[in-house]
Design a protein around this motif. Sequence first.
Motif, PDB file in Angstrom:
ATOM      1  N   THR A  80      15.534  -6.123 -10.842  1.00 25.18           N
ATOM      2  CA  THR A  80      16.497  -5.959 -11.936  1.00 25.18           C
ATOM      3  C   THR A  80      16.634  -7.243 -12.748  1.00 25.18           C
ATOM      4  OG1 THR A  80      18.413  -6.545 -10.554  1.00 25.18           O
ATOM      5  CG2 THR A  80      17.768  -4.221 -10.642  1.00 25.18           C
ATOM      6  N   GLU A  81      16.417  -8.381 -12.104  1.00 20.09           N
ATOM      7  CA  GLU A  81      16.465  -9.659 -12.811  1.00 20.09           C
ATOM      8  C   GLU A  81      15.127  -9.987 -13.458  1.00 20.09           C
ATOM      9  OE1 GLU A  81      17.940 -12.882 -10.495  1.00 20.09           O
ATOM     10  OE2 GLU A  81      19.606 -11.749  -9.648  1.00 20.09           O
ATOM     11  N   TYR A  82      14.043  -9.517 -12.836  1.00 18.57           N
ATOM     12  CA  TYR A  82      12.694  -9.775 -13.360  1.00 18.57           C
ATOM     13  C   TYR A  82      11.967  -8.433 -13.481  1.00 18.57           C
ATOM     14  CZ  TYR A  82      13.735 -14.642 -12.442  1.00 18.57           C
ATOM     15  OH  TYR A  82      14.321 -15.894 -12.452  1.00 18.57           O
ATOM     16  N   PRO A  83      12.321  -7.649 -14.525  1.00 16.31           N
ATOM     17  CA  PRO A  83      11.801  -6.285 -14.661  1.00 16.31           C
ATOM     18  C   PRO A  83      10.417  -6.185 -15.298  1.00 16.31           C
ATOM     19  CG  PRO A  83      13.338  -6.733 -16.425  1.00 16.31           C
ATOM     20  CD  PRO A  83      13.330  -7.966 -15.558  1.00 16.31           C
ATOM     21  N   ASP A  84       9.831  -7.331 -15.688  1.00 16.82           N
ATOM     22  CA  ASP A  84       8.526  -7.303 -16.342  1.00 16.82           C
ATOM     23  C   ASP A  84       7.412  -7.608 -15.347  1.00 16.82           C
ATOM     24  OD1 ASP A  84       9.686  -6.808 -18.843  1.00 16.82           O
ATOM     25  OD2 ASP A  84      10.008  -8.965 -19.185  1.00 16.82           O
ATOM     26  N   ARG A  85       6.314  -6.908 -15.489  1.00 15.32           N
ATOM     27  CA  ARG A  85       5.145  -7.174 -14.652  1.00 15.32           C
ATOM     28  C   ARG A  85       4.656  -8.597 -14.899  1.00 15.32           C
ATOM     29  NH1 ARG A  85       0.908  -2.575 -15.821  1.00 15.32           N
ATOM     30  NH2 ARG A  85       0.039  -3.264 -13.827  1.00 15.32           N
TER      31      ARG A  85
END
Length: 273
Positions: A80-85
């Motif tokens: 949720t804090e780092y939602p990018d691949r």
Amino acid sequence: MTRRAVLGGMGTVGVSGFVGGATANPGNGYGFPPRGRTDYSDPEQLGDGEVKAFLADHPQDKWTYLGVEMTAEAATIDETEYPDRDLVSIEFPGDTQFEWLGLNWEPAGHGPPDVYGVPHFDIHFYLEPEDVINQIEPVNYPPGTGDPYAVELADDQFPTGYFRTRAVVANMGEHLFDATSHEWEAPGVPSGEQFTETFVWGHYDGDVNFFEPMITTEFFAGLEGTVTEPISMPERMPEAGEYPTEYRIAYHKNRDAYTVTLAAFESFEESEG
């Protein structure tokens, strides 16, 4: 988020094994870092943590370990804090059959979504240089969007118990999944069990091109000690040399870090194609 913060809100999975250097027999390589020669890459950032590759070998060549160390903040990254691949790319230090580490952070997982659609890491140990891998173009990807990938993997390089996906992922290759892993009931038929960790093979243009432990953040967060799994190996490899026949996933309490290690290297002959 630290390992301790993660464990404070959930139960842990107890797994017997060696943890850190204190419980290890001197010189057997189970302690971390192993006694002998351990070379590290420079660390790379992932989320709030760091990732680095390592190569360790015994002074008398009794064992070799190739792997990745992840701080707890990296291994238990919050989707949720780092939602990018993301992709962490690191050249392996030292002399080995493997060229580089490609660690892919998949916050939403990937296909098949009903099998691997959970936050996890694809930890690729590539046998070919990064510039060669990056020239691989997609074929029938996502699966069903084109003609199936027809190039066959050499018979003597096909691992027992695995099945093809007939799709090539760009900058990777075709993935082979383990039909005996808990998330599969049969080749291509999901079991309905939740994926936690497994081992994937990759190939392109007829040759194996990567080894890939695939591990969820939830599995990392609940791990105590070391899990050791055999790798179903083919008869031969693209080039003659030493290749790992097992992988280890470990939590090191004294370092508050995790390692994923290829181990138990054995000699393999060159494929007959």
